[in-house]
Design a protein around this motif. Structure first.
Motif, PDB file in Angstrom:
ATOM      1  N   LEU A 115       0.686  -1.107  -0.014  1.00  0.00           N
ATOM      2  CA  LEU A 115       0.524  -0.092  -0.041  1.00  0.00           C
ATOM      3  C   LEU A 115       1.239   1.137  -0.008  1.00  0.00           C
ATOM      4  CD1 LEU A 115      -3.256  -0.163   0.209  1.00  0.00           C
ATOM      5  CD2 LEU A 115      -2.483   0.298   2.560  1.00  0.00           C
ATOM      6  N   GLY A 116       0.805   2.327  -0.693  1.00  0.00           N
ATOM      7  CA  GLY A 116       1.711   3.571  -0.994  1.00  0.00           C
ATOM      8  C   GLY A 116       0.555   5.288   0.019  1.00  0.00           C
ATOM      9  N   ALA A 117       0.894   5.803   0.423  1.00  0.00           N
ATOM     10  CA  ALA A 117       0.573   6.523   0.240  1.00  0.00           C
ATOM     11  C   ALA A 117       2.182   8.501   0.180  1.00  0.00           C
ATOM     12  CB  ALA A 117       0.487   7.152   2.123  1.00  0.00           C
ATOM     13  N   ILE A 118       1.264   9.021   0.079  1.00  0.00           N
ATOM     14  CA  ILE A 118       2.346  10.223  -0.839  1.00  0.00           C
ATOM     15  C   ILE A 118       2.221  11.811  -0.621  1.00  0.00           C
ATOM     16  CG2 ILE A 118       2.756  10.934  -3.560  1.00  0.00           C
ATOM     17  CD1 ILE A 118       0.570   9.116  -4.222  1.00  0.00           C
ATOM     18  N   LEU A 119       3.903  11.969   0.367  1.00  0.00           N
ATOM     19  CA  LEU A 119       3.358  13.208   0.616  1.00  0.00           C
ATOM     20  C   LEU A 119       4.658  14.042  -0.427  1.00  0.00           C
ATOM     21  CD1 LEU A 119       3.933  10.370   2.754  1.00  0.00           C
ATOM     22  CD2 LEU A 119       4.094  12.966   4.302  1.00  0.00           C
ATOM     23  N   SER A 120       4.455  15.671  -0.331  1.00  0.00           N
ATOM     24  CA  SER A 120       5.623  16.459  -1.095  1.00  0.00           C
ATOM     25  C   SER A 120       5.372  17.613  -0.570  1.00  0.00           C
ATOM     26  CB  SER A 120       5.220  16.633  -2.441  1.00  0.00           C
ATOM     27  OG  SER A 120       5.969  16.858  -3.312  1.00  0.00           O
ATOM     28  N   ILE A 132       2.119  14.624  -7.395  1.00  0.00           N
ATOM     29  CA  ILE A 132       1.577  13.652  -6.780  1.00  0.00           C
ATOM     30  C   ILE A 132       0.780  12.726  -7.230  1.00  0.00           C
ATOM     31  CG2 ILE A 132      -0.394  13.441  -5.682  1.00  0.00           C
ATOM     32  CD1 ILE A 132       0.862  16.248  -3.272  1.00  0.00           C
ATOM     33  N   PRO A 133       0.449  13.713  -9.022  1.00  0.00           N
ATOM     34  CA  PRO A 133      -0.895  12.407  -9.435  1.00  0.00           C
ATOM     35  C   PRO A 133       0.508  11.974  -9.764  1.00  0.00           C
ATOM     36  CG  PRO A 133      -1.053  14.641 -10.149  1.00  0.00           C
ATOM     37  CD  PRO A 133      -0.321  14.720  -8.444  1.00  0.00           C
ATOM     38  N   ARG A 134       1.198  12.309 -11.020  1.00  0.00           N
ATOM     39  CA  ARG A 134       2.726  12.072 -11.347  1.00  0.00           C
ATOM     40  C   ARG A 134       3.253  10.329 -10.197  1.00  0.00           C
ATOM     41  NH1 ARG A 134       4.007  16.288 -14.771  1.00  0.00           N
ATOM     42  NH2 ARG A 134       3.049  16.363 -16.094  1.00  0.00           N
ATOM     43  N   MET A 135       3.438  10.779  -9.195  1.00  0.00           N
ATOM     44  CA  MET A 135       4.307   9.535  -8.266  1.00  0.00           C
ATOM     45  C   MET A 135       2.822   8.556  -8.285  1.00  0.00           C
ATOM     46  SD  MET A 135       6.930   9.061  -6.632  1.00  0.00           S
ATOM     47  CE  MET A 135       7.109   7.586  -6.219  1.00  0.00           C
ATOM     48  N   PHE A 138       3.429   6.304 -10.964  1.00  0.00           N
ATOM     49  CA  PHE A 138       4.063   5.371 -10.294  1.00  0.00           C
ATOM     50  C   PHE A 138       3.887   4.362  -9.864  1.00  0.00           C
ATOM     51  CE2 PHE A 138       9.151   5.846  -9.755  1.00  0.00           C
ATOM     52  CZ  PHE A 138       9.388   5.477 -10.783  1.00  0.00           C
ATOM     53  N   LEU A 139       3.909   3.830  -8.790  1.00  0.00           N
ATOM     54  CA  LEU A 139       3.801   4.257  -7.802  1.00  0.00           C
ATOM     55  C   LEU A 139       2.404   2.464  -8.164  1.00  0.00           C
ATOM     56  CD1 LEU A 139       3.899   5.328  -4.708  1.00  0.00           C
ATOM     57  CD2 LEU A 139       4.779   3.796  -5.654  1.00  0.00           C
ATOM     58  N   ALA A 140       1.822   3.342  -8.837  1.00  0.00           N
ATOM     59  CA  ALA A 140       0.282   2.289  -9.737  1.00  0.00           C
ATOM     60  C   ALA A 140       1.299   0.490 -10.366  1.00  0.00           C
ATOM     61  CB  ALA A 140      -0.840   2.810  -9.969  1.00  0.00           C
ATOM     62  N   ASP A 141       2.295   1.476 -11.613  1.00  0.00           N
ATOM     63  CA  ASP A 141       2.526   0.793 -12.455  1.00  0.00           C
ATOM     64  C   ASP A 141       3.323  -0.229 -11.629  1.00  0.00           C
ATOM     65  OD1 ASP A 141       1.988   1.379 -15.174  1.00  0.00           O
ATOM     66  OD2 ASP A 141       2.997   3.134 -15.322  1.00  0.00           O
ATOM     67  N   LEU A 142       3.853  -0.185 -11.169  1.00  0.00           N
ATOM     68  CA  LEU A 142       5.173  -0.626 -10.359  1.00  0.00           C
ATOM     69  C   LEU A 142       3.876  -1.848  -9.455  1.00  0.00           C
ATOM     70  CD1 LEU A 142       7.551   1.937  -8.627  1.00  0.00           C
ATOM     71  CD2 LEU A 142       7.503  -0.150 -10.535  1.00  0.00           C
ATOM     72  N   GLY A 143       2.489  -1.494  -8.554  1.00  0.00           N
ATOM     73  CA  GLY A 143       2.247  -2.433  -7.938  1.00  0.00           C
ATOM     74  C   GLY A 143       1.595  -1.688  -6.732  1.00  0.00           C
ATOM     75  N   VAL A 144       2.199  -0.628  -6.684  1.00  0.00           N
ATOM     76  CA  VAL A 144       1.174  -0.725  -5.371  1.00  0.00           C
ATOM     77  C   VAL A 144       0.417   0.106  -5.304  1.00  0.00           C
ATOM     78  CG1 VAL A 144       2.251   1.217  -3.074  1.00  0.00           C
ATOM     79  CG2 VAL A 144       3.826  -0.662  -4.390  1.00  0.00           C
ATOM     80  N   PRO A 148      -6.433   6.811  -0.731  1.00  0.00           N
ATOM     81  CA  PRO A 148      -7.060   8.758  -1.356  1.00  0.00           C
ATOM     82  C   PRO A 148      -5.949   9.107  -0.561  1.00  0.00           C
ATOM     83  CG  PRO A 148      -8.591   6.668  -0.560  1.00  0.00           C
ATOM     84  CD  PRO A 148      -6.880   6.520   0.077  1.00  0.00           C
ATOM     85  N   GLY A 149      -5.890  10.306  -1.554  1.00  0.00           N
ATOM     86  CA  GLY A 149      -5.246  12.127  -0.594  1.00  0.00           C
ATOM     87  C   GLY A 149      -4.010  11.896  -0.764  1.00  0.00           C
ATOM     88  N   PHE A 150      -3.215  12.843  -0.595  1.00  0.00           N
ATOM     89  CA  PHE A 150      -2.344  13.671   0.091  1.00  0.00           C
ATOM     90  C   PHE A 150      -1.682  14.405   1.030  1.00  0.00           C
ATOM     91  CE2 PHE A 150      -4.027  16.032  -2.548  1.00  0.00           C
ATOM     92  CZ  PHE A 150      -3.913  17.211  -2.251  1.00  0.00           C
ATOM     93  N   ALA A 151      -0.916  14.688   0.839  1.00  0.00           N
ATOM     94  CA  ALA A 151       0.214  15.367   2.562  1.00  0.00           C
ATOM     95  C   ALA A 151       1.040  16.570   1.408  1.00  0.00           C
ATOM     96  CB  ALA A 151       0.525  14.469   3.569  1.00  0.00           C
ATOM     97  N   SER A 152       0.270  17.766   1.328  1.00  0.00           N
ATOM     98  CA  SER A 152       1.101  18.713   0.843  1.00  0.00           C
ATOM     99  C   SER A 152       1.592  19.827   1.264  1.00  0.00           C
ATOM    100  CB  SER A 152       0.319  18.818  -0.630  1.00  0.00           C
ATOM    101  OG  SER A 152       0.632  20.460  -0.721  1.00  0.00           O
ATOM    102  N   LEU A 153       2.802  20.416   1.300  1.00  0.00           N
ATOM    103  CA  LEU A 153       3.390  20.717   2.184  1.00  0.00           C
ATOM    104  C   LEU A 153       3.860  22.253   1.609  1.00  0.00           C
ATOM    105  CD1 LEU A 153       3.855  21.566   5.518  1.00  0.00           C
ATOM    106  CD2 LEU A 153       6.177  21.139   5.099  1.00  0.00           C
TER     107      LEU A 153
END
Ligand SMILES: Cc1cc2nc3c(=O)[nH]c(=O)nc-3n(C[C@H](O)[C@H](O)[C@H](O)COP(=O)(O)O)c2cc1C
Length: 189
Positions: A115-120, A132-135, A138-144, A148-153
């Protein structure tokens, strides 16, 4: 079940990296929520730029084999990625490209089912919103599959105090939502 194991990877090796600071906050919040957390530094996993001829000659670098083992040993990945010209920076792309490769006879995909979670974090006003959508893709292509959601700073240069504490309640709330998604997924298994 036992505590979910979360591997946190900052996508910058820079000493004063804002994404390392954001990753450290995420590590603390995830630990407080009951996860078993490993926070790594890609400085400890140096690798040449992927080149098919090098791979054919010498195979996967040991550091990438170690990173692959780390990914395999965890249930989820939290990635704190910088945004470079709107994209995932080469450090992360290169490391994940290496890890995605077969290692000799071992053709298994270490990313599969994680499972993945994305922050930037970014000094800019958009907080890495374009990466964030590109990450996620990319993760989806790898199988991750990312939660939902993200943390953006945004404005990340001003967002940490001298102890590294994050002063943005908004971003802390976003991190906690990501952590809650991860924890609830594993509590249902
Ligand atoms: C090649 C390059 C491209 C960049 N492109 C962007 C960008 O598209 N959007 C953005 O918000 N910041 C961009 N930046 C600034 C980074 O967000 C900033 O350097 C940030 O501090 C990098 O993350 P780090 O602090 O974790 O190393 C770029 C920086 C570099 C070196």
């Amino acid at each position: 079940m036992s505590a979910p194991k979360i591997l946190i990877i900052p996508g910058s090796a820079r000493k004063d990296s804002l994404n390392k600071k954001l990753a450290a906050v995420a590590a603390e919040r995830a630990r407080d929520a009951g996860a078993e957390v490993t926070l790594i530094d890609l400085n400890d996993y140096p690798a040449p730029i992927y080149h098919g001829d090098d791979e054919a000659e010498t195979g996967m670098p040991d550091t990438m084999r170690q990173l692959k083992a780390q990914i395999r040993a965890h249930d989820a990945l939290m990635i704190a990625t910088p945004e470079y010209n709107g994209h995932v920076p080469p450090l992360l792309v290169n490391a994940f490209d290496w890890v995605s490769r077969a290692d000799g006879d071992d053709k298994s995909n270490a990313f599969a089912g994680k499972l993945g979670a994305i922050l930037s974090a970014s000094p800019g006003r958009l907080g890495g919103a374009r990466v964030i959508p590109r990450m996620r893709a990319f993760l989806a292509d790898l199988g991750v599959m990312s939660v939902p959601g993200f943390a953006s700073l945004p404005g990340a240069m001003q967002a940490f105090d001298e102890n590294g504490a994050l002063t943005s309640e908004h971003t802390i709330g976003q991190i906690d939502k990501l952590v809650a998604h991860l924890m609830s997924w594993f509590s249902q298994r």
